[in-house]
Structure formats: structure tokens, C-alpha cells
Design a protein around this motif. Structure first.
Motif, short mmCIF file in Angstrom:
data_model
loop_
_atom_site.label_atom_id
_atom_site.label_comp_id
_atom_site.label_asym_id
_atom_site.label_seq_id
_atom_site.Cartn_x
_atom_site.Cartn_y
_atom_site.Cartn_z
N ILE A 12 -55.91 126.21 -28.78
CA ILE A 12 -56.92 127.48 -28.19
C ILE A 12 -57.76 127.92 -29.03
N ALA A 13 -58.89 127.99 -28.92
CA ALA A 13 -59.91 128.66 -29.96
C ALA A 13 -60.21 129.99 -29.52
N ASP A 14 -60.06 130.98 -30.46
CA ASP A 14 -60.65 132.28 -30.28
C ASP A 14 -61.83 132.47 -30.26
N TRP A 15 -62.65 133.80 -29.96
CA TRP A 15 -63.71 133.92 -30.01
C TRP A 15 -64.59 133.72 -31.70
N GLN A 16 -63.82 134.06 -32.63
CA GLN A 16 -64.28 133.77 -33.92
C GLN A 16 -64.23 132.38 -34.21
N GLN A 17 -63.59 131.61 -33.92
CA GLN A 17 -63.45 130.07 -33.92
C GLN A 17 -64.70 129.57 -33.24
N ILE A 18 -64.56 130.08 -32.07
CA ILE A 18 -65.91 129.57 -31.19
C ILE A 18 -67.28 129.81 -31.76
N THR A 19 -67.42 130.86 -32.19
CA THR A 19 -68.80 131.28 -32.72
C THR A 19 -69.10 130.71 -34.18
N GLY A 20 -67.83 130.35 -34.84
CA GLY A 20 -68.13 129.71 -36.09
C GLY A 20 -68.33 128.45 -35.97
N TYR A 21 -68.05 127.75 -35.12
CA TYR A 21 -68.09 126.35 -34.59
C TYR A 21 -69.48 126.09 -34.32
N PHE A 22 -70.01 127.05 -33.33
CA PHE A 22 -71.55 126.87 -32.98
C PHE A 22 -72.32 127.32 -34.28
N ASN A 23 -72.18 128.24 -35.05
CA ASN A 23 -72.75 128.43 -36.19
C ASN A 23 -72.87 127.13 -37.21
N ARG A 24 -71.98 126.66 -37.45
CA ARG A 24 -71.62 125.46 -38.23
C ARG A 24 -72.56 124.36 -37.79
N LEU A 25 -72.38 124.12 -36.19
CA LEU A 25 -73.03 123.18 -35.57
C LEU A 25 -74.67 123.36 -35.88
N ASP A 26 -74.97 124.76 -35.56
CA ASP A 26 -76.40 125.02 -36.02
C ASP A 26 -76.85 124.83 -37.36
N ALA A 27 -75.95 124.78 -38.36
CA ALA A 27 -76.29 124.77 -39.75
C ALA A 27 -76.53 123.07 -39.89
N ALA A 28 -75.80 122.30 -39.10
CA ALA A 28 -75.75 120.75 -39.47
C ALA A 28 -76.55 120.16 -38.34
N SER A 29 -77.39 120.66 -37.49
CA SER A 29 -78.17 119.71 -36.56
C SER A 29 -79.26 120.70 -36.40
N ASP A 30 -80.57 119.95 -36.04
CA ASP A 30 -81.95 120.61 -35.81
C ASP A 30 -82.27 120.45 -34.33
N ARG A 31 -80.94 120.14 -33.52
CA ARG A 31 -81.13 120.19 -32.14
C ARG A 31 -80.44 121.41 -31.43
N ILE A 32 -80.06 122.38 -32.20
CA ILE A 32 -79.21 123.53 -31.67
C ILE A 32 -79.90 124.92 -32.42
N SER A 33 -80.00 126.03 -31.82
CA SER A 33 -80.33 127.15 -32.56
C SER A 33 -79.36 128.33 -31.69
N VAL A 34 -78.76 128.86 -32.57
CA VAL A 34 -77.68 129.67 -32.12
C VAL A 34 -78.29 131.13 -32.34
N LYS A 35 -78.29 131.98 -31.25
CA LYS A 35 -78.77 133.49 -31.35
C LYS A 35 -78.03 134.55 -30.82
N GLU A 36 -77.77 135.66 -31.16
CA GLU A 36 -77.27 136.55 -30.84
C GLU A 36 -77.88 137.46 -29.72
N ILE A 37 -77.27 137.74 -28.50
CA ILE A 37 -78.14 138.53 -27.47
C ILE A 37 -77.57 139.75 -27.31
N GLY A 38 -76.73 140.28 -28.24
CA GLY A 38 -76.17 141.77 -28.06
C GLY A 38 -74.80 141.70 -28.23
N LYS A 39 -74.14 142.93 -28.21
CA LYS A 39 -72.75 143.12 -28.45
C LYS A 39 -72.03 143.34 -27.02
N THR A 40 -70.63 142.85 -27.36
CA THR A 40 -69.89 143.03 -26.01
C THR A 40 -69.46 144.68 -26.15
#
Length: 751
Positions: free
Chosen positions: A1-29
Motif C-alpha cells: 500500500i502506498a501512502d500519500w507521501q509515496q503517491i505524490t513522490g511517484y507523481f513528481n518523479r513521473l513529472d520529472a521524467a516525462s513531458d506528457r505530465i505536469s503535476v500541480k498543487e491545488i491547495g492544502k488538505t
């Protein structure tokens, strides 16, 4: 099971590795975690995100499109904006994990189908709209692997305030997460399609998708209902082609109620899709026997998960059910949606525009506007009401001069004057259906089964927001000389502009906490067990939002008699839930057992020695029984063919002489959701503070067998020893929406 830090970390790494994705923060929980959205499309589209956002914004408001040529250009060049959101209910965990696989597949695959999706759509992928809950569930699951608690729900709400009800907040906007996504959707991006990915119980169909069951809400355009069904059938066909059985349509979930993630888009001219996959035990597989499927019972539109039907043509016979099975289904459904959005891009954009354009034309059953009248005593509530409307994109105007209107559609020549300083909300705006569905009174159709029993709707039957909030509004069926006076209407651009008009202090930021209404400083305790009571969470939210200090009173506090409070609140929970709590066979000792019988005795002692006990709805039954009060709930044991009220706004008649009624009128709208109605058998001992109306008790929604609640007590109070007990037969803080009945709570808390 991936927690939120791991999920956001994965998406940020995907963003860094690909020009098909752009990850943005939309606010705080609520608890300060980052909320993210992953924009997925071609590199060229991502470079021009702002241009595509503006195109979608124009299509959402046809008044901005100045010519047919401009419209055709927008449709030719625009992209279908699709949002897929995962695991708002964080125990429905698989979608949040699946989101990483979906993103990876879209940014790495080079097949023609994926290229078509990327070329023609911009995907707003939300890995979870409840990041705090993802961490709560992940931490609990990891901690209990290999124990008796493996796969159980955490012994706390998986949203800080709302728990499962975080998907009941999409017109009220009480929660930070709802506010953030509402801003993303209806202030910025205006998606044509919104897909909300869920799970459900284990023993029914494997996957439930649209078309949905009846009844539909009459304020949803027929075209939206057809498009929702079309998407569902595409998903079903693709799943069938993959030989996945147990997929059901036209069952369980309807389109009547407004306030969910996938239902709110209907009122913004968007297609809202809900899917519900059968659950595992969080991330642990389960074995579903045929016997469990037999015993699962009948759902609306589906007699049995083992019965073949047109809406369920391929049954699933049982076996091992794994999280990977759920993920495979959700991936297939997501791809099916994206294929449609890409292939029929011009159709979705044109329909989106045409729906908004149609809303600019008045229909005969619609008032010209709704008016929030000036001079109301509850200015803070009025300001919050207007902020809620504007945050989700509705246009509000200030009246800078008096206007004459027709308030009664049946008396077209009877004009009345509305004072300057009032606020006017026209119905003829792109969000017409949202305006109507929140201001109007709902009339739920009487739906009975073959036995004459009320058919249970998916959620509630009525929700009229001005009634719930106690805000006075009037429908304007005609505004005299509107063309002449239109230039006297001033558009409200933000909530602080409205606050200034209401002579309130401006605030820093949106949805700020309200002033503390209490004159005294009581020591307040709120019962908080380990059974994850949503009603407790909403009570906390109301107290926090009004800056009222309190402390949680735990099961252990009751057992140990640590009850040093002036007042203790019991939210709506059953006697069994409070006294027995979680089962020791499933949970460690620190979380199981409830307040116990000793805790009940300590509670009685607390009241006898001068404490105040305030009970909401279901918790009243415990107190009536254990304190031997001369009160009974007359609705107990009635059949669903005799009485049923699944969630409606009802009328209270209030005793103005009671201290509990301070600052309240004779008539107050309250929320009744499978609630209670009291009969007092000794009026010398127990006093009725408010009653349900003797007739015409229903204000919005549906009630079957109204006679059983007419004239019965809704709020009662009694002395007990040196203390006092206050019983609310309903929930005066229902989902944080019922501002009209909040003052009863505040008055009850005063020393």
C-alpha cells in the motif's frame, strides 16, 4: 500500500521524467497535506495549458462567445477536459494505487489509442481527493498486517471532520478538500466529464456503473442523463470484451440528490460518472463464497448478484477477490471513458456549450431570479450563504435601489417592493440548474415497492439550502421595469464585497471561521469513541467553525469518571455503539469496548451532580432508556409502509419562552433524516421546547406517513438531579449545513 507521501513522490518523479505530465498543487488538505492534480496530455498541449483552460472557460459561459465563427474555432481547437478522481473514501483504497498505473501507462505508451487520447483530451487526474485519509488507512493497514485487525477500517474517521460524508459536501463546501476541487473545476477548468472512482461492499455485483437507477432529478438536462448512460455502456462493453463478469448497470445509485462528487457536475452542464467496485479487505484479498452472494440480498434494480438480467448479463460466481482485480476493472473503465472523450471531442465540447446556452433562456416554470432580502438578523450566515454560491460559480448582484417584483407566480399582477441592499441571483445564467436545485424546494416522487414500502433512495430527498441555513429568500417571478433598472444592479465579485454590504469585517481568505456566539465560557466535552461517528465529526466542525473551545471525551474518560465538564454532547449514535463500541475480536483492547455499563453509571452521576447532557437524535434512545425518562420515540417499530423520511427539511414550531429558543423565531426549518419524534408521557417532568408542525410539516423532500410525526416533540428538556438533559430528536448540525438550527446548540451550551 502506498501512502500519500509515496503517491505524490511517484507523481513528481513521473513529472520529472516525462513531458506528457505536469503535476500541480491545488491547495492544502484539512490537516495541511498537499493536494495535487496531474495534467496528462501531449507535450504540445501541456505547453499551452492556459490557452486550453480559457477555451473551456468560454465554452462554459456562452455569453463570452461573440460569434458563430468563434464558437466553431473553440470546438475545432479545444480539448475535452476530463477529470478522474480516486479514493475520496480512503478505505476504498485501490483507486489511489491504480492512479499511478494509469498515469504511467498514459505517459509511456505509444499505441494509436493512447496517442488519440493524449491529442484530444487533457486529463486532470486526482490521485485522491482525501490525502489525509490515504495516510490514515495506509498507516493502519501496515500496522495491523498479520493480526486480527488486518483489513479492518481504522478506529477513527478517515476524514478529520466528515469521514464517509466527505462525499456529501459538494454544494455546501464545508471542507478544504471540497473547496480546493470546486475552485479547480468551476472557477478554472470547467471539465466536460468528471469521473469519481469508488468501491462498495464485498458481496454484491463486482462493478456498478451508469446508467443509474430512478428517479432522476428534474433539474438535470436530459442530454446529460443520456451521455452519462452512454459512458457507462462503453465501460460495460469494454469490460465484457475483457471477459470480466459481475458488471451491473441501472441499479442502486440514482441521480436525484445534488451534493456528491459526481452529481454536482450535472448542475454545471457536465457529465458525472460514478463507479463502484466490490471491495477487498483494504489491500488484502478476500474469498467470496457463493453462499455470501446468495445472502447479499436484493438491491434496487438487481434481484441478486447471481441472477442474469439485461442490466447484469454475465454473473460472477464467486472466488478470490483481489485488489488487482479491482484495479484492472478501474483501469479498463478509465480507458473506456478517455477513448470516448477523445474520439468524440467535438461532440462533447459542442454539447457543453449548448447546455450552457440553453440555460440563458427562461422557461415557464422558472422564476426570473431569487432574492436574498436585506435586513436579516443573521448577517454572518447570509455572508456564508453568498460565499458558497459564488465559490461554485454562481453570479450574485447587489440591489442598489428598490425593485418591485411578483413573488407569487399565481398572482402575476401583485407586485411587492424589495429593499435596496438585497442580493439578487438571476436564474438565466450558465449555472441555472445549480441555482434552481439549491433555491427550490424538492418534491421527491412517492416511490413504493410491491409491498407498499417506501423505496430507499441513494441519499437524501430534500436539501433546499436557504431553508437549511435559515436565510430568507423570495422568488421573483417578474421584476418590474428590469431593463430600465438593470444598471442599478452591481455584480458581487468576492465574498468580502458582500461582507462590506452586510456591515461585517472583511476576512483574510475564504471560508474563515465565524465569531464565537457564546456569551459564557462553559467547559464543553464532546463524546468521541472509536466507531468513527460522522455525526461526531460534523459536530466538531460546527464547534471549530464557530471558535467554540471543547475537548474530546473518550471511552476511557467515561469508564474512569473523568468528566470535569459543564456540558457533554452525545452525537447521533446508537446505544449499542456507545456502550459496547468496537468488537474485541477485531480490534485491540485500546480501541474496543465502548463506554461500558460503568461509563453509563458515571454519566448518570455527572448529570445528577449538576452536569448538562445534550443528545442528538439516535443517542437520545440510550438516555431515555437508562435515565428512565417519561419520553418515547413514537416512530420506533413503524414499518416502512407506515412511515419513512430519508432526509428532508421539516417545519418546527418553537416555544419562544424557552432559553433554548433565544434568537429563534416561532417557525424554524430543521433537518430530519430517519430521525425521531418524541411523545412526553409526563409533562410535569419533561418540557417540550419545539414540536414538528401539526400539519404541512414537510418543507422540502419526502415524508410518508406524516401524521405520525405531526405535533410530536422535536426538542425536549428535563431536570435530572441537579443537572439537565436536552434531547434533540433530529440532528441540529446535520452535515454542517443546518445553520438554521445551530442556535439551538449554542443556547443549550450556555452556562
Amino acid at each position: 500500500i502506498a501512502d500519500w507521501q509515496q503517491i505524490t513522490g511517484y507523481f513528481n518523479r513521473l513529472d520529472a521524467a516525462s513531458d506528457r505530465i505536469s503535476v500541480k498543487e491545488i491547495g492544502k488538505t484539512t490537516l495541511g497535506k498537499p493536494m495535487i492534480v496531474a495534467f496528462i496530455s501531449t507535450p504540445e498541449n501541456l505547453k499551452n495549458l492556459e490557452s486550453y483552460r480559457q477555451m473551456s472557460q468560454k465554452l462554459a459561459d456562452p455569453r463570452q462567445v461573440k460569434s458563430q465563427a468563434e464558437l466553431e474555432s473553440l470546438i475545432k481547437n479545444g480539448k475535452t477536459i476530463v477529470s478522474i478522481s480516486c479514493s475520496i473514501h480512503s478505505t476504498e483504497i485501490v483507486a489511489s494505487q491504480m492512479s499511478m498505473n494509469l498515469a504511467y501507462e498514459l505517459v509511456t505508451a505509444n499505441d494509436d489509442e493512447t496517442k488519440e487520447i493524449l491529442d484530444n483530451t487533457i486529463l486532470l487526474l486526482i490521485p485522491s481527493s482525501n490525502p489525509d485519509g490515504i495516510n490514515i488507512v495506509a498507516n493502519w493497514y501496515r500496522k495491523n498486517l498479520g493480526t486480527k485487525s488486518e483489513g479492518t477500517s481504522p478506529p477513527e474517521l478517515y476524514h478529520h471532520y466528515a469521514g464517509h460524508d466527505n462525499n456529501r459536501d459538494w454544494f455546501m463546501l464545508n471542507l478544504r478538500e471540497t473547496q480546493n476541487i470546486t475552485k479547480l473545476f468551476w472557477q478554472e477548468w470547467f471539465p466536460q466529464v468528471v469521473y469519481d472512482v469508488h468501491q462498495m461492499g464485498q458481496n454484491g455485483a463486482r462493478f456498478v456503473i451508469p446508467p443509474f437507477f430512478d428517479p432522476p432529478n428534474p433539474r438535470i438536462p436530459p442530454l446529460i442523463l443520456r451521455e452519462v448512460g452512454l459512458v457507462g455502456y462503453k465501460m460495460a462493453a469494454d469490460l465484457q470484451a475483457a471477459n470480466i463478469g459481475g458488471v451491473a448497470t441501472n441499479t442502486t445509485f440514482d441521480t436525484w440528490w445534488h451534493g456528491g462528487f459526481r452529481s454536482a457536475p450535472y448542475y454545471h452542464n457536465s457529465i458525472g460518472i460514478l463507479s463502484e467496485a466490490a471491495s477487498a479487505n483494504l489491500m488484502s484479498p478476500v474469498v467470496i463464497t457463493r453462499d455470501k452472494l446468495v445472502k447479499s440480498g436484493r438491491a434496487r434494480g438487481l434481484n441478486s448478484p447471481l441472477e442474469t438480467a439485461t442490466n447484469h448479463p454475465d454473473i460472477w460466481e464467486g472466488g478470490t477477490w483481489r485488489p488487482i482485480d479491482i484495479a484492472q476493472i478501474e483501469m479498463t473503465a478509465s480507458r473506456a471513458l478517455l477513448q470516448l472523450a477523445a474520439k468524440f471531442r467535438p461532440r462533447y465540447l459542442r454539447n457543453f456549450y449548448e447546455l450552457g446556452k440553453a440555460n440563458l433562456e427562461r422557461q415557464k416554470d422558472e422564476p426570473q431570479a431569487f432574492i436574498v432580502t436585506a435586513g436579516q438578523p443573521n448577517a454572518e450566515t447570509v455572508a456564508r450563504f453568498l460565499e458558497i454560491l459564488m465559490w461554485q460559480g454562481m453570479e450574485v448582484h447587489q440591489m442598489t435601489r428598490e425593485l418591485e417584483i411578483v413573488p407569487d407566480r399565481n398572482k402575476p399582477n401583485d407586485f411587492g417592493e424589495i429593499p435596496l441592499g438585497s442580493f439578487l441571483v438571476f436564474t438565466n445564467q450558465p449555472q441555472k440548474n445549480n441555482v434552481l436545485s439549491l433555491f427550490e424546494r424538492q418534491v421527491y416522487p412517492q416511490r413504493l415497492n410491491a409491498n407498499g414500502e417506501a423505496e430507499v433512495p441513494y441519499d437524501v430527498a430534500g436539501w433546499t439550502l436557504p431553508l437549511q441555513m435559515g436565510v430568507e429568500t423570495v422568488a421573483a417571478w417578474q421584476i418590474k421595469d428590469l431593463a430600465q433598472h438593470r444598471n442599478t444592479l452591481r455584480k458581487i465579485e468576492n465574498s468580502n464585497q458582500a461582507r462590506k454590504i452586510l456591515n461585517l469585517k472583511v476576512t483574510n481568505g475564504s471560508f474563515q471561521a465565524l465569531p464565537n456566539p457564546l456569551k459564557s465560557k462553559p467547559k464543553i466535552g464532546l463524546y468521541r469513541g472509536f466507531t468513527s461517528s460522522m455525526d461526531e465529526g460534523w459536530t466538531r466542525l460546527v464547534l471549530d467553525n464557530h471558535r467554540i473551545p471543547f475537548r474530546a471525551v473518550t471511552d476511557a474518560d467515561f469508564r474512569r469518571k473523568k468528566l470535569d465538564y459543564d456540558a457533554i454532547i452525545f452525537p447521533s449514535q446508537s446505544e449499542k455503539e456507545i456502550v459496547e463500541g468496537l468488537k474485541a475480536e477485531n480490534y485491540p483492547a485500546e480501541f474496543s469496548g465502548g463506554i461500558t455499563e460503568q461509563g453509563v453509571e458515571n454519566l448518570k452521576n455527572f448529570v445528577e451532580k449538576g452536569g448538562k447532557l445534550i443528545c442528538f437524535d439516535d443517542s437520545c434512545e440510550l438516555v431515555i432508556k437508562r435515565f428512565n425518562l417519561p419520553v418515547k420515540n413514537v416512530l420506533n417499530n413503524l414499518k416502512r409502509s407506515e412511515f419513512y423520511n430519508p432526509g428532508s427539511v421539516v417545519q418546527l414550531k418553537v416555544d419562544a419562552g424557552s432559553a433554548l429558543s433565544k434568537n429563534l423565531g416561532e417557525n424554524v426549518a430543521a433537518y430530519f433524516i430517519n430521525s425521531s419524534a418524541f411523545e412526553i408521557t409526563d409533562t410535569n417532568k419533561v418540557k417540550s421546547v419545539a414540536r414538528y408542525a401539526e400539519k404541512d410539516v414537510l418543507l422540502s423532500g419526502w415524508v410518508l406517513g406524516e401524521k405520525y410525526m405531526n405535533g410530536k416533540t422535536a426538542i425536549a428538556e428535563t431536570d435530572y438531579g441537579q443537572g439537565k438533559i436536552i434531547l434533540f430528536a433530529f440532528r441540529p448540525q446535520h452535515r454542517g449545513q443546518t445553520f438554521a438550527t445551530f442556535p439551538f446548540i449554542f443556547n443549550a451550551l450556555e452556562k
